[in-house]
Design a protein around this motif. Sequence first.
Motif, PDB file in Angstrom:
ATOM      1  N   SER A 111      -3.622 -14.058  12.996  1.00 26.82           N
ATOM      2  CA  SER A 111      -2.580 -13.039  13.097  1.00 26.82           C
ATOM      3  C   SER A 111      -1.359 -13.550  13.854  1.00 26.82           C
ATOM      4  O   SER A 111      -0.215 -13.340  13.425  1.00 26.82           O
ATOM      5  CB  SER A 111      -3.135 -11.793  13.792  1.00 26.82           C
TER       6      SER A 111
ATOM      7  N   TYR B 244       0.214  -5.501   2.538  1.00 24.80           N
ATOM      8  CA  TYR B 244      -0.737  -4.564   1.931  1.00 24.80           C
ATOM      9  C   TYR B 244      -1.794  -5.321   1.122  1.00 24.80           C
ATOM     10  O   TYR B 244      -2.990  -5.033   1.214  1.00 24.80           O
ATOM     11  CB  TYR B 244       0.006  -3.569   1.043  1.00 24.80           C
TER      12      TYR B 244
ATOM     13  N   LEU C  70      -4.308  -7.134   3.390  1.00 23.40           N
ATOM     14  CA  LEU C  70      -5.271  -6.230   4.008  1.00 23.40           C
ATOM     15  C   LEU C  70      -6.236  -5.652   2.986  1.00 23.40           C
ATOM     16  O   LEU C  70      -7.438  -5.532   3.242  1.00 23.40           O
ATOM     17  CB  LEU C  70      -4.519  -5.096   4.721  1.00 23.40           C
TER      18      LEU C  70
ATOM     19  N   LYS D 232      -8.541   4.399  14.400  1.00 19.39           N
ATOM     20  CA  LYS D 232      -9.253   3.499  13.504  1.00 19.39           C
ATOM     21  C   LYS D 232     -10.662   4.016  13.271  1.00 19.39           C
ATOM     22  O   LYS D 232     -11.189   4.797  14.059  1.00 19.39           O
ATOM     23  CB  LYS D 232      -9.321   2.087  14.095  1.00 19.39           C
TER      24      LYS D 232
ATOM     25  N   ASP E  41      -4.511  -5.809  17.218  1.00 18.56           N
ATOM     26  CA  ASP E  41      -4.012  -7.001  16.544  1.00 18.56           C
ATOM     27  C   ASP E  41      -3.284  -7.875  17.561  1.00 18.56           C
ATOM     28  O   ASP E  41      -2.377  -7.413  18.262  1.00 18.56           O
ATOM     29  CB  ASP E  41      -3.047  -6.587  15.425  1.00 18.56           C
TER      30      ASP E  41
ATOM     31  N   ASP F 170       2.968   5.988   6.619  1.00 17.45           N
ATOM     32  CA  ASP F 170       3.566   4.988   5.738  1.00 17.45           C
ATOM     33  C   ASP F 170       5.006   5.393   5.410  1.00 17.45           C
ATOM     34  O   ASP F 170       5.944   4.605   5.573  1.00 17.45           O
ATOM     35  CB  ASP F 170       2.718   4.863   4.467  1.00 17.45           C
TER      36      ASP F 170
ATOM     37  N   SER G 294       3.018  -2.430   9.884  1.00 14.40           N
ATOM     38  CA  SER G 294       2.462  -1.131  10.267  1.00 14.40           C
ATOM     39  C   SER G 294       2.393  -0.205   9.062  1.00 14.40           C
ATOM     40  O   SER G 294       1.378   0.471   8.834  1.00 14.40           O
ATOM     41  CB  SER G 294       3.304  -0.504  11.378  1.00 14.40           C
TER      42      SER G 294
ATOM     43  N   SER H 104      -0.473  -1.171   6.904  1.00 11.07           N
ATOM     44  CA  SER H 104      -1.771  -0.826   7.500  1.00 11.07           C
ATOM     45  C   SER H 104      -2.148   0.619   7.224  1.00 11.07           C
ATOM     46  O   SER H 104      -3.308   0.934   6.965  1.00 11.07           O
ATOM     47  CB  SER H 104      -1.735  -1.084   9.007  1.00 11.07           C
TER      48      SER H 104
ATOM     49  N   ARG I  13      -6.153   1.243   6.790  1.00 15.23           N
ATOM     50  CA  ARG I  13      -6.755   0.558   7.936  1.00 15.23           C
ATOM     51  C   ARG I  13      -6.557   1.386   9.202  1.00 15.23           C
ATOM     52  O   ARG I  13      -7.340   1.325  10.136  1.00 15.23           O
ATOM     53  CB  ARG I  13      -6.129  -0.829   8.119  1.00 15.23           C
ATOM     54  N   MET I  14      -5.443   2.114   9.250  1.00  8.77           N
ATOM     55  CA  MET I  14      -5.143   2.985  10.384  1.00  8.77           C
ATOM     56  C   MET I  14      -4.929   4.402   9.881  1.00  8.77           C
ATOM     57  O   MET I  14      -4.477   4.614   8.751  1.00  8.77           O
ATOM     58  CB  MET I  14      -3.928   2.486  11.162  1.00  8.77           C
TER      59      MET I  14
END
Length: 381
Positions: free
Chosen positions: A56, A78, A81, A270, A277, A317, A353, A356, A361-362
């Motif tokens: 990362s 995206y 991930l 999460k 991260d 998002d 972000s 994610s 993921r979040m």
Amino acid sequence: MASEQQDAIEVPAIGRSRHFVDEILAEADIRINGDRPWDLQLHREEALDEIVARHSIGLGETYMRGDWDAQALDQFIYRLLDADLGRHISNWRNVWPYLRSYLINLQSRRRAFEVGEHHYDLGNEFYAAMLDSRLTYSCGYWKEAQTLDEAQEAKLDLICRKLQLEPGMKLLDIGCGWGSLIGYAAQKYQVECVGVTISREQRAYVAERYANLPVTVHLQDYRILDEPFDRIASVGMFEHVGHKNHREFMQVAKRCLKKDGVFLLHTIGKAKPAHTDPWTEKYIFPNGEIPAASQITRAAQGLLTLEDLHNLGPDYDKTLMAWHENFERNWPRFADRYGRRFYRMWRYYLLISAASFRVRRMQLWQWMMSNDRLGGVERIC
């Protein structure tokens, strides 16, 4: 965006031989020097070895240096991930952040002001150019909204309605940011508001903007709080609390909440406990830690009663992409002050972000909790 595309044109894609990373990226349908928006455009061959070695941190730092680009960076991340490509590039370095967060209280009182100085004190003018007109630095509510301002006002009103605010009540906002919630609640719902923040810039802004409203803001750590309130909210602050302090945070909420009070916790989350991260922790949110649902319920157990849980994850998002659009449009005003490296760092932060949240993921949760409230709390979504 134009500035970023210009960088890519000035540093042409290099001639190269096939690398281990080519095979990994192929699983996510990403090509090095391909012609699609999500393809990686490589400007320095050695960057691939650094990405493999440093994971990362390597990916983020090589981007910050301009070693590679992607026209649609959010789509690139995206795909990384979604294909879970991180499983191919794990090494002993990834163990240390996890151990560090469990061995050390990264969010102790001594460290409490570090994130404020590093992140939130970048300058109110900078955040005003990126955020909505109220400087709301948390997920908007896009159910019926068309613009960022509408989404943030809808979120503020949703919180106020969930809290069932009534004139004369006293509201505490733990981690009040630039005061959007307490300002909105004081003006629209006629309640007295108190906010706490660890950012000097935020405190100064709130004191000036809401000087004509019953709003008070304190520069202090939340653990000092010991005053009764009818309602408590915490919006986008719990991510800075850390698992070693989750229980104490809930104890503070319990201590400050009247017997018939209601508490709303708005936080990124999460699915399971995991360390932050490493790139984000190093460059964006020092000592930050995204909580898992199990950690929140365990921290509140025996103190507060869970009344409702609302997941707004997909809305983040859209919020982040709106912030990114504002950031790109207004960047020329700040280019001389912050420089090219900051520009690449900040857009990387916003777009990874967004990716994610897009890949789930979040999440973004609103937890409604009560303090021995008979009859429960009305659900409003």
